[in-house]
Enzyme design. Structure first.
Site, PDB file in Angstrom:
ATOM      1  N   CYS A  30      -8.095 -21.018 -19.491  1.00 55.25           N
ATOM      2  CA  CYS A  30      -8.353 -19.821 -18.683  1.00 55.25           C
ATOM      3  C   CYS A  30      -9.065 -20.220 -17.396  1.00 55.25           C
ATOM      4  O   CYS A  30     -10.097 -20.886 -17.429  1.00 55.25           O
ATOM      5  CB  CYS A  30      -9.220 -18.846 -19.485  1.00 55.25           C
ATOM      6  N   TYR A  68       5.876  20.772  10.796  1.00 57.10           N
ATOM      7  CA  TYR A  68       7.053  21.131   9.999  1.00 57.10           C
ATOM      8  C   TYR A  68       6.846  22.355   9.121  1.00 57.10           C
ATOM      9  O   TYR A  68       7.658  22.640   8.265  1.00 57.10           O
ATOM     10  CB  TYR A  68       7.464  19.942   9.113  1.00 57.10           C
ATOM     11  N   CYS A  83      -6.002 -15.273 -22.552  1.00 56.10           N
ATOM     12  CA  CYS A  83      -7.300 -15.879 -22.783  1.00 56.10           C
ATOM     13  C   CYS A  83      -7.883 -15.213 -24.030  1.00 56.10           C
ATOM     14  O   CYS A  83      -7.941 -13.994 -24.108  1.00 56.10           O
ATOM     15  CB  CYS A  83      -8.204 -15.623 -21.568  1.00 56.10           C
ATOM     16  N   LYS A 143      12.208   9.674  -1.926  1.00 52.16           N
ATOM     17  CA  LYS A 143      11.585   8.446  -1.405  1.00 52.16           C
ATOM     18  C   LYS A 143      12.622   7.332  -1.392  1.00 52.16           C
ATOM     19  O   LYS A 143      13.353   7.155  -2.368  1.00 52.16           O
ATOM     20  CB  LYS A 143      10.409   8.037  -2.309  1.00 52.16           C
ATOM     21  N   ASP A 158       5.046   9.373   7.314  1.00 53.61           N
ATOM     22  CA  ASP A 158       3.990   8.780   6.494  1.00 53.61           C
ATOM     23  C   ASP A 158       2.669   8.805   7.270  1.00 53.61           C
ATOM     24  O   ASP A 158       2.281   7.822   7.884  1.00 53.61           O
ATOM     25  CB  ASP A 158       4.382   7.348   6.122  1.00 53.61           C
ATOM     26  N   CYS A 177     -14.927 -13.312 -21.715  1.00 56.03           N
ATOM     27  CA  CYS A 177     -14.494 -13.907 -20.444  1.00 56.03           C
ATOM     28  C   CYS A 177     -14.862 -12.951 -19.309  1.00 56.03           C
ATOM     29  O   CYS A 177     -14.527 -11.763 -19.362  1.00 56.03           O
ATOM     30  CB  CYS A 177     -12.985 -14.140 -20.498  1.00 56.03           C
ATOM     31  N   GLU A 200      14.590  16.669   6.509  1.00 53.08           N
ATOM     32  CA  GLU A 200      13.689  16.182   7.577  1.00 53.08           C
ATOM     33  C   GLU A 200      13.168  14.806   7.212  1.00 53.08           C
ATOM     34  O   GLU A 200      13.060  14.488   6.035  1.00 53.08           O
ATOM     35  CB  GLU A 200      12.450  17.089   7.671  1.00 53.08           C
ATOM     36  N   LYS A 206      10.417  12.250   6.189  1.00 49.95           N
ATOM     37  CA  LYS A 206       9.096  12.367   5.572  1.00 49.95           C
ATOM     38  C   LYS A 206       8.165  11.416   6.317  1.00 49.95           C
ATOM     39  O   LYS A 206       8.248  10.200   6.161  1.00 49.95           O
ATOM     40  CB  LYS A 206       9.155  12.017   4.089  1.00 49.95           C
ATOM     41  N   CYS A 264     -12.890 -18.717 -17.648  1.00 47.06           N
ATOM     42  CA  CYS A 264     -13.932 -19.149 -18.588  1.00 47.06           C
ATOM     43  C   CYS A 264     -13.618 -20.479 -19.255  1.00 47.06           C
ATOM     44  O   CYS A 264     -14.419 -20.995 -20.026  1.00 47.06           O
ATOM     45  CB  CYS A 264     -14.167 -18.067 -19.640  1.00 47.06           C
TER      46      CYS A 264
HETATM   47  S1  IVH Z   1       6.554  19.884   3.664  1.00 47.35           S
HETATM   48  C1  IVH Z   1       4.802  22.838   0.608  1.00 47.35           C
HETATM   49  N1  IVH Z   1       7.683  18.205   5.379  1.00 47.35           N
HETATM   50  O1  IVH Z   1       4.441  14.713   2.444  1.00 47.35           O
HETATM   51  C2  IVH Z   1       5.493  21.778   1.399  1.00 47.35           C
HETATM   52  N2  IVH Z   1       5.810  17.448   4.143  1.00 47.35           N
HETATM   53  O2  IVH Z   1       4.523  14.434  -0.479  1.00 47.35           O
HETATM   54  C3  IVH Z   1       4.563  20.937   2.143  1.00 47.35           C
HETATM   55  N3  IVH Z   1       5.117  15.168   4.670  1.00 47.35           N
HETATM   56  O3  IVH Z   1       1.672  16.737   1.746  1.00 47.35           O
HETATM   57  C4  IVH Z   1       5.061  19.725   2.747  1.00 47.35           C
HETATM   58  N4  IVH Z   1       6.632  14.776   6.219  1.00 47.35           N
HETATM   59  O4  IVH Z   1       1.728  15.487   3.991  1.00 47.35           O
HETATM   60  C5  IVH Z   1       6.712  18.391   4.459  1.00 47.35           C
HETATM   61  N5  IVH Z   1       8.760  16.860   6.949  1.00 47.35           N
HETATM   62  C6  IVH Z   1       7.778  17.034   6.050  1.00 47.35           C
HETATM   63  C7  IVH Z   1       6.842  16.027   5.750  1.00 47.35           C
HETATM   64  C8  IVH Z   1       5.879  16.270   4.768  1.00 47.35           C
HETATM   65  C9  IVH Z   1       5.586  14.280   5.560  1.00 47.35           C
HETATM   66  C10 IVH Z   1       3.974  14.916   3.751  1.00 47.35           C
HETATM   67  C11 IVH Z   1       2.986  16.037   3.657  1.00 47.35           C
HETATM   68  C12 IVH Z   1       2.948  16.434   2.210  1.00 47.35           C
HETATM   69  C13 IVH Z   1       3.491  15.211   1.542  1.00 47.35           C
HETATM   70  C14 IVH Z   1       4.117  15.568   0.217  1.00 47.35           C
END
Ligand code: IVH
Length: 503
Positions: free
Chosen positions: A416, A232, A439, A322, A118, A444, A114, A116, A419
């Site tokens: 520096c 999710y 420095c 990530k 933000d 400082c 899925e 992620k 200072c």
């Molecule tokens: S599952 C126990 N699915 O990422 C599993 N999290 O780094 C719980 N997040 O705290 C998370 N998209 O706030 C899940 N498709 C997704 C997500 C997701 C964003 C966030 C969520 C979590 C954080 C973890």
């Protein structure tokens, strides 16, 4: 019209409005014209004006309700909200898959990938089909009750959609749904433009803007922010005779209940397929309305999840991948020199502000003098900046093709900048800092401030409020010269500082 007649018409209207809201805000497939929608809404308001008994908390007219709150009440999640382990490398992702396979030998593993999102993690609680309480993740076990703010988000259903036909009893009596509230990328740009025009501070990125919006005590302000949600996951579920046994089944179920689920997911059966899926997601995520900072990889089978279990803070059956650094080009307007807590002089690039990996940046590190010389970085150059997640942005290259000849070389200071002490340089040795100028003056002010900030920081004493602004005031006013003096401060001395008072 009698009250009973009005009540029946009101129920009809409320139902119709909810269906149109779902079509518009969740499915993005409007079913009526704006004009027709307004007509229905207006009729509902008129009825409520004549019969105040019709103004129930779940009426479509009550999206933005009530007075500003004084504070948020704490809510204990019925099931803790955990976090995820992170990785930035495909190698580690493959190791993760092998690790789970070792836990579940001889079993076929199905995965779901899925986006992620933000944003801000949220828990929504439904009691007997009605939205009862919404809360932030907080420390994982207790969060803030932000129900009033979440009610302003139209893609969060106020009532669960009734299950079709005979399965009506299949709707749970208690349901906790988990997801991410976000501000759209477009909404973020617009909000910042408005704030900057009004002389207000802008948000660094959409996530901060979403978090800042949800922290508002006045839901009327929240209602003006273009917030949205993707769900999710689940917390506690009671009274649902049949619960899906896979993640995909669960997403499907949530969709039928009226929630907005990820617009795209990938079903994978091997590490190779996972790698392909996260690459594909990386290609398409630019087109999503929300910021994404990675992919979340989850085991599909709930039975297998249970057997894989959890560590103290995260499930063993999921991981966040990530995406690596993002790059952008911008103009180097100048170079300033910062003095750190150990006296190291770090050149800092002052940049033409540029949007990069989720936030607008105007400064980046240039590491040290040698780095500037090796890359022949000059003031006025167009440079490439890079940033990965939480990491400090850095200048990685000069775009030589854009050089005009009017750029100027930077001369590193011999004294520096804080200072005035003559700086020295340790050449050789095996430490990376060897190339840095330092420095020599332990008194400082920059070094003093750096040490105090470090002492107050989260990884050390975690002293609330002990950030850059307060530390600078304390040092400048002569109240504090070292860590020990922090503990001799008197309330009256603090109260005299800017933005400080009795409390
Ligand atoms: S599952 C126990 N699915 O990422 C599993 N999290 O780094 C719980 N997040 O705290 C998370 N998209 O706030 C899940 N498709 C997704 C997500 C997701 C964003 C966030 C969520 C979590 C954080 C973890």
């Amino acid at each position: 019209m009698t009250f009973t007649e009005a009540q029946a018409r009101h129920a009809e209207l409320a139902d119709e409005i909810r269906r149109h809201d779902h079509a518009y805000y969740v499915l993005a497939q409007p079913t009526v014209s704006d004009r027709e929608y307004d007509r229905l809404y207006h009729e509902l308001l008129e009825l409520e004006k004549r019969f105040s008994g019709l103004v129930t908390p779940d009426s479509p007219s009550q999206r933005v309700g009530g007075e500003p709150l004084k504070e948020f009440k704490p809510v204990t999640h019925l099931v803790p909200m955990l976090s995820l382990d992170n990785t930035y490398s495909q190698e580690e992702l493959r190791e993760f898959v092998h690790r789970v396979q070792r836990f579940l030998p001889d079993e076929r593993l199905d995965w779901v990938v899925e986006p992620k999102v933000d944003g801000v993690a949220i828990n929504l609680r439904y009691e007997n089909g009605a939205f009862a309480c919404g809360a932030t993740r907080g420390d994982g076990s207790t969060g803030d009750d932000i129900t009033a703010n979440l009610k302003t988000i139209r893609s969060i259903p106020r009532r669960l959609q009734p299950a079709a036909g005979a399965a009506a009893a299949a709707n749970p009596t208690l349901l906790e749904v988990r997801g991410e509230v976000y501000l759209t990328k477009k909404g973020f740009e617009k909000l910042n433009a408005e704030r900057s025009a009004a002389g207000e501070e802008t948000f660094a990125n959409p996530r901060n803007a979403a978090a800042g919006s949800l922290k508002q005590l006045d839901p009327r302000i929240v209602a003006k922010r273009p917030l949205d949600i993707v769900v999710y996951g689940l917390g506690r579920v009671e009274g649902a005779p049949e619960q899906p046994d896979t993640h995909e089944g669960m997403l499907d179920w949530l969709k039928r209940l009226g929630f907005k689920t990820p617009e795209r997911t990938w079903h994978c059966q091997s590490a190779d397929e996972l790698v392909r899926a996260i690459d594909e997601l990386d290609e398409v995520r630019e087109g999503f309305a929300y910021e994404t900072d990675g992919a979340v990889i989850k085991l599909n089978s709930h039975v297998q999840r249970e057997r894989a279990g959890f560590t103290a803070k995260a499930p063993r059956w999921a991981i966040a991948y990530k995406y690596a650094a993002e790059r952008a080009e911008t103009r180097l307007n100048g170079i300033t020199v910062q003095v750190g807590r150990t006296g190291t002089l770090t050149p800092v690039a002052e940049l033409e502000p540029v949007f990069l990996a989720g936030s607008t940046i105007s400064r980046a590190t240039l590491h040290n003098e040698d780095y500037i010389r090796q890359k022949d970085i000059r003031v006025g150059d167009t440079v490439t900046v890079e940033k990965a997640g939480e990491v400090i942005p850095a200048v990685v290259d000069v775009v030589l093709a854009r050089r005009s000849g009017r750029e100027t070389s930077f001369v590193f200071p011999k004294a520096c900048p804080e200072c005035g002490s003559k700086v020295f340089r340790e050449v050789g040795g095996d430490n990376e800092q060897a190339a840095a100028w330092r420095c020599p003056n332990p008194d400082c002010p920059a070094q003093v401030r750096g040490r105090l900030e470090h002492w107050c920081s989260r990884g050390a004493m975690d002293i609330e409020g002990g950030g850059e602004v307060l530390v600078r005031q304390l040092v400048q006013s002569g109240l504090v010269r070292d860590v020990a003096e922090l503990y001799r401060l008197k309330p009256a001395e603090l109260a005299n500082l800017e933005r400080m008072g009795e409390k």
